[in-house]
Motif scaffolding. Structure first.
Motif, PDB file in Angstrom:
ATOM      1  N   UNK A   1      42.148  21.058  53.721  1.00  0.00           N
ATOM      2  CA  UNK A   1      43.344  20.293  54.067  1.00  0.00           C
ATOM      3  C   UNK A   1      44.508  21.235  54.357  1.00  0.00           C
ATOM      4  N   UNK A   2      44.625  22.309  53.603  1.00  0.00           N
ATOM      5  CA  UNK A   2      45.684  23.280  53.856  1.00  0.00           C
ATOM      6  C   UNK A   2      45.534  23.885  55.249  1.00  0.00           C
ATOM      7  N   UNK A   3      44.323  24.254  55.615  1.00  0.00           N
ATOM      8  CA  UNK A   3      44.090  24.793  56.955  1.00  0.00           C
ATOM      9  C   UNK A   3      44.442  23.770  58.027  1.00  0.00           C
ATOM     10  N   UNK A   4      44.105  22.517  57.796  1.00  0.00           N
ATOM     11  CA  UNK A   4      44.409  21.478  58.785  1.00  0.00           C
ATOM     12  C   UNK A   4      45.909  21.308  58.952  1.00  0.00           C
ATOM     13  N   UNK A   5      46.635  21.268  57.835  1.00  0.00           N
ATOM     14  CA  UNK A   5      48.087  21.069  57.890  1.00  0.00           C
ATOM     15  C   UNK A   5      48.778  22.225  58.611  1.00  0.00           C
ATOM     16  N   UNK A   6      48.326  23.456  58.370  1.00  0.00           N
ATOM     17  CA  UNK A   6      49.015  24.635  58.866  1.00  0.00           C
ATOM     18  C   UNK A   6      48.508  25.124  60.209  1.00  0.00           C
ATOM     19  N   UNK A   7      47.482  24.520  60.742  1.00  0.00           N
ATOM     20  CA  UNK A   7      46.725  25.100  61.863  1.00  0.00           C
ATOM     21  C   UNK A   7      47.577  25.417  63.083  1.00  0.00           C
ATOM     22  N   UNK A   8      48.504  24.540  63.426  1.00  0.00           N
ATOM     23  CA  UNK A   8      49.265  24.755  64.660  1.00  0.00           C
ATOM     24  C   UNK A   8      50.766  24.827  64.421  1.00  0.00           C
ATOM     25  N   UNK A   9      51.205  25.038  63.185  1.00  0.00           N
ATOM     26  CA  UNK A   9      52.639  25.051  62.902  1.00  0.00           C
ATOM     27  C   UNK A   9      53.303  26.329  63.390  1.00  0.00           C
ATOM     28  N   UNK A  10      52.625  27.459  63.266  1.00  0.00           N
ATOM     29  CA  UNK A  10      53.224  28.733  63.659  1.00  0.00           C
ATOM     30  C   UNK A  10      52.737  29.168  65.036  1.00  0.00           C
ATOM     31  N   UNK A  43      67.134  29.547  76.624  1.00  0.00           N
ATOM     32  CA  UNK A  43      66.759  29.253  75.238  1.00  0.00           C
ATOM     33  C   UNK A  43      67.274  30.365  74.340  1.00  0.00           C
ATOM     34  N   UNK A  44      67.981  29.982  73.282  1.00  0.00           N
ATOM     35  CA  UNK A  44      68.483  30.934  72.291  1.00  0.00           C
ATOM     36  C   UNK A  44      67.702  30.707  71.002  1.00  0.00           C
ATOM     37  N   UNK A  45      66.994  31.711  70.545  1.00  0.00           N
ATOM     38  CA  UNK A  45      66.122  31.489  69.384  1.00  0.00           C
ATOM     39  C   UNK A  45      66.431  32.463  68.259  1.00  0.00           C
ATOM     40  N   UNK A  46      66.115  32.017  67.055  1.00  0.00           N
ATOM     41  CA  UNK A  46      66.102  32.873  65.876  1.00  0.00           C
ATOM     42  C   UNK A  46      64.907  32.460  65.044  1.00  0.00           C
ATOM     43  N   UNK A  47      64.447  33.328  64.171  1.00  0.00           N
ATOM     44  CA  UNK A  47      63.279  33.037  63.342  1.00  0.00           C
ATOM     45  C   UNK A  47      63.757  32.747  61.931  1.00  0.00           C
ATOM     46  N   UNK A  48      63.313  31.613  61.387  1.00  0.00           N
ATOM     47  CA  UNK A  48      63.783  31.236  60.050  1.00  0.00           C
ATOM     48  C   UNK A  48      62.993  31.976  58.972  1.00  0.00           C
ATOM     49  N   UNK A  49      63.333  31.701  57.734  1.00  0.00           N
ATOM     50  CA  UNK A  49      62.716  32.425  56.624  1.00  0.00           C
ATOM     51  C   UNK A  49      61.262  32.060  56.395  1.00  0.00           C
ATOM     52  N   UNK A  50      60.784  30.978  57.044  1.00  0.00           N
ATOM     53  CA  UNK A  50      59.370  30.601  56.968  1.00  0.00           C
ATOM     54  C   UNK A  50      58.573  31.072  58.177  1.00  0.00           C
ATOM     55  N   UNK A  51      59.217  31.832  59.060  1.00  0.00           N
ATOM     56  CA  UNK A  51      58.499  32.393  60.193  1.00  0.00           C
ATOM     57  C   UNK A  51      58.428  31.510  61.420  1.00  0.00           C
ATOM     58  N   UNK A  52      59.172  30.405  61.441  1.00  0.00           N
ATOM     59  CA  UNK A  52      59.187  29.512  62.603  1.00  0.00           C
ATOM     60  C   UNK A  52      60.357  29.895  63.508  1.00  0.00           C
ATOM     61  N   UNK A  53      60.099  30.016  64.799  1.00  0.00           N
ATOM     62  CA  UNK A  53      61.177  30.249  65.763  1.00  0.00           C
ATOM     63  C   UNK A  53      61.891  28.931  66.030  1.00  0.00           C
ATOM     64  N   UNK A  54      63.162  28.895  65.695  1.00  0.00           N
ATOM     65  CA  UNK A  54      64.004  27.722  65.954  1.00  0.00           C
ATOM     66  C   UNK A  54      64.850  28.011  67.192  1.00  0.00           C
TER      67      UNK A  54
END
Length: 435
Positions: free
Chosen positions: A426-435, A10-21
Motif C-alpha cells: 500500500x505504501x508503494x501504491x500511495x507513493x508511486x507517482x507523487x515525486x 513557470x517559477x518553481x521551488x522544491x519543498x522540504x518533502x522533495x516536491x517541486x511546487x
C-alpha cells in the motif's frame, strides 16, 4: 522569451518533502515579477509528499506570505512544453529578506563557504525512473537489455534531444535492472546548477514520458521486492584546475583534503539520510545486496558501499575521479542534498578527519566479527532513525539553521506518522507517482 514563442514562465521551488511546487506568470509580467516577486504561502514548508500539511514549531498556518523571485540566469525555454519557460525561484519575505527555509539559498551559501576556503566542487545527479504503460505496468525487457532500448528508441531519443535543447548535457542513458527502469546521467557542473538541472531533468522526463503515452515513476520503491530507483550524487573537490580526488598520496589517489572531505560525508551518512532519503518509502529501497549502499562502508568502485570512489579510466583520472553517494533517492530535495554534502565535507576538513580502511567486498557478506572489526554497521533502517541521527549531529542542524532544521524534523515525523503503518504494498501504491 517572446522571440522564442514563450507565453508563460513557470517559477518553481522544491519543498522540504522533495516536491517541486510552482507558480506561473505571463511572460509580459516577467520583468515585474523579477523585481517584486510573486506571492507564495509559508505553509509550503510544511507540505508532505501526499499534500497533507504538517504542524510544526515554526508553522504560521494560513498566516503570512513569501515572494518568489526567478533566477533569470537560470531561465530556460522548455522544449518539452511549447510556449513555456522555467526558472528556479529564490524565496524572500515581504521585506526583502531571504527566507530562512529557502533551500536553494542554503545550497548557494554552502558553495560560498567552500569558496572562502579557495575550493570549488563539481556535482552531478543520476536519475532513475520506471516507465509504465497507462495501466501502470512497467515496460518489458531484460535488465540492461538492448531489446528494451530498441523497443523504446523513439522515446529515449526524444528525451535526450529535448534535454539537449534545454541545455542539459546528458552523459549516458540506458535501461536499468528493474522492469521498465531507465537511468540518465547528467554532466557535472556547479553544485547549485546541478540541483537546478536535477529539477529540470526530472520534469522533462515526466513530460516527454507522458507525451509518449507512458507514465514515469521516480519512487524509491515501485513495488515490494523489486529493485528501487536511486538518486545517486557524484561529487569532486577542486583547487583551481586541480581535481583533489586524484593525484594524491592517499587511498586510491585521494589527496589529504579530499580524504578529509569524504570522511566528513562518511561520518554523517546516518544523519544525511534524513536529507537524501527523506521519505518512509525510501527505507524499502535501502536493503542489503541491492546496490543501494546500506552499511557504513566505503571503497573503490564498490556498488554496495554508500560512498564509493570512482577513479575513471587511466589517463583521465585527473578530471574524472569523483566520490559517489549511493544511498540517496529522488524523493530528496536536491538543494538540501547539495547543502548537506558540502557542509558535511567541510566539517571533515575542519576536523582533519580521515576515511577508514576501504571495504573491498560486499559489506553485507562480512561475518559479524569481521564487520565489527571493520566498523561496518547498518545505516538507519527507518525514517525515524534517520531523523534522530540528524538531530543528534554536531554539524548539520547548525549549518541548516534552527528554523529549517526543526521544520525538516517536524515534516519527517509527520510523514512517518501518516504513512509509517502502511503495509509495503500500500505504501508503494500511495507513493508511486507523487515525486
Amino acid at each position: 522569451m517572446e522571440q522564442a514563442g514563450v507565453e508563460l514562465v513557470a517559477l518553481s521551488f522544491v519543498d522540504n518533502s522533495g516536491i517541486s511546487r510552482v507558480k506561473a506568470v505571463p511572460v509580459a509580467r516577467l520583468a515585474k515579477v523579477a523585481a517584486w516577486g510573486v506571492g507564495a504561502s509559508n505553509s509550503f514548508d510544511f507540505f508532505l509528499g501526499t499534500d497533507s500539511i504538517a504542524d510544526g514549531e515554526h508553522s504560521l498556518g494560513p498566516v503570512g506570505d513569501l515572494r518568489l523571485h526567478p533566477d533569470l540566469d537560470a531561465l530556460t525555454v522548455l522544449a518539452a512544453q511549447p510556449g513555456w519557460a522555467w526558472a528556479p525561484a529564490w524565496r524572500y519575505d515581504q521585506d526583502g529578506h531571504q527566507h530562512p527555509q529557502d533551500t536553494r539559498a542554503l545550497a548557494a551559501a554552502a558553495v560560498a563557504q567552500l569558496a572562502e576556503r579557495g575550493l570549488t566542487a563539481r556535482m552531478a545527479f543520476e536519475l532513475e525512473w520506471i516507465a509504465t504503460d497507462a495501466n501502470e505496468v512497467p515496460l518489458p525487457g531484460p535488465a540492461y537489455g538492448y531489446s528494451r532500448l530498441s523497443a523504446n528508441h523513439e522515446y529515449l531519443r526524444a528525451l535526450v534531444s529535448t534535454l539537449d535543447s534545454c541545455g542539459v548535457e546528458v552523459e549516458q542513458i540506458h535501461p536499468e535492472y528493474a522492469a521498465g527502469q531507465f537511468e540518465l546521467s547528467i554532466a557535472a557542473t556547479d553544485p547549485v546548477r546541478a540541483a537546478d538541472l536535477a529539477v529540470l531533468t526530472k520534469e522533462t522526463v515526466r513530460t516527454v514520458t507522458a507525451a509518449h503515452g507512458l507514465r514515469a515513476s521516480f519512487t524509491p520503491k515501485f513495488e515490494p521486492g523489486g529493485v528501487g530507483n536511486g538518486g545517486h550524487v557524484h561529487l569532486s573537490l577542486w583547487d583551481g584546475e586541480r581535481n583533489l580526488c586524484a593525484g594524491g598520496t592517499g587511498a586510491f589517489g585521494l589527496t589529504s583534503t579530499a580524504d578529509s572531505f569524504g570522511a566528513g560525508i562518511f561520518r554523517r551518512l546516518p544523519a544525511l539520510l534524513a536529507v537524501g532519503a527523506p521519505s518512509v518509502v525510501s527505507y524499502l529501497r535501502l536493503e542489503p545486496h541491492h546496490w543501494a549502499g546500506v552499511f557504513t562502508a566505503w571503497g573503490l568502485e564498490n556498488r554496495e558501499a554508500p560512498l564509493r570512489l570512482i577513479r575513471g579510466a587511466a589517463g583521465q583520472r585527473d578530471t574524472a575521479a569523483n566520490l559517489e553517494v549511493k544511498c540517496f533517492d529522488l524523493t530528496a530535495n536536491p538543494y538540501l542534498v547539495v547543502a548537506g554534502l558540502l557542509f558535511s565535507g567541510q566539517a571533515g576538513i575542519d576536523a582533519d578527519a580521515r576515511l577508514p580502511e576501504p571495504v573491498r567486498v560486499d559489506p553485507g557478506s562480512l561475518s559479524p566479527a569481521d564487520a565489527a572489526a571493520a566498523g561496518v554497521t547498518r545505516l538507519p533502517q527507518s525514517l525515524s532513525e534517520a531523523v534522530a541521527a540528524f538531530e543528534a549531529d554536531d554539524v548539520l542542524p547548525g549549518a541548516f539553521g534552527p528554523q529549517l532544521a526543526t521544520t525538516l524534523a517536524d515534516v519527517r515525523r509527520a510523514e512517518a506518522a501518516e504513512l509509517g503503518s502502511l503495509e509495503p504494498a500500500e505504501l508503494c501504491r500511495v507513493m508511486r507517482f507523487l515525486h
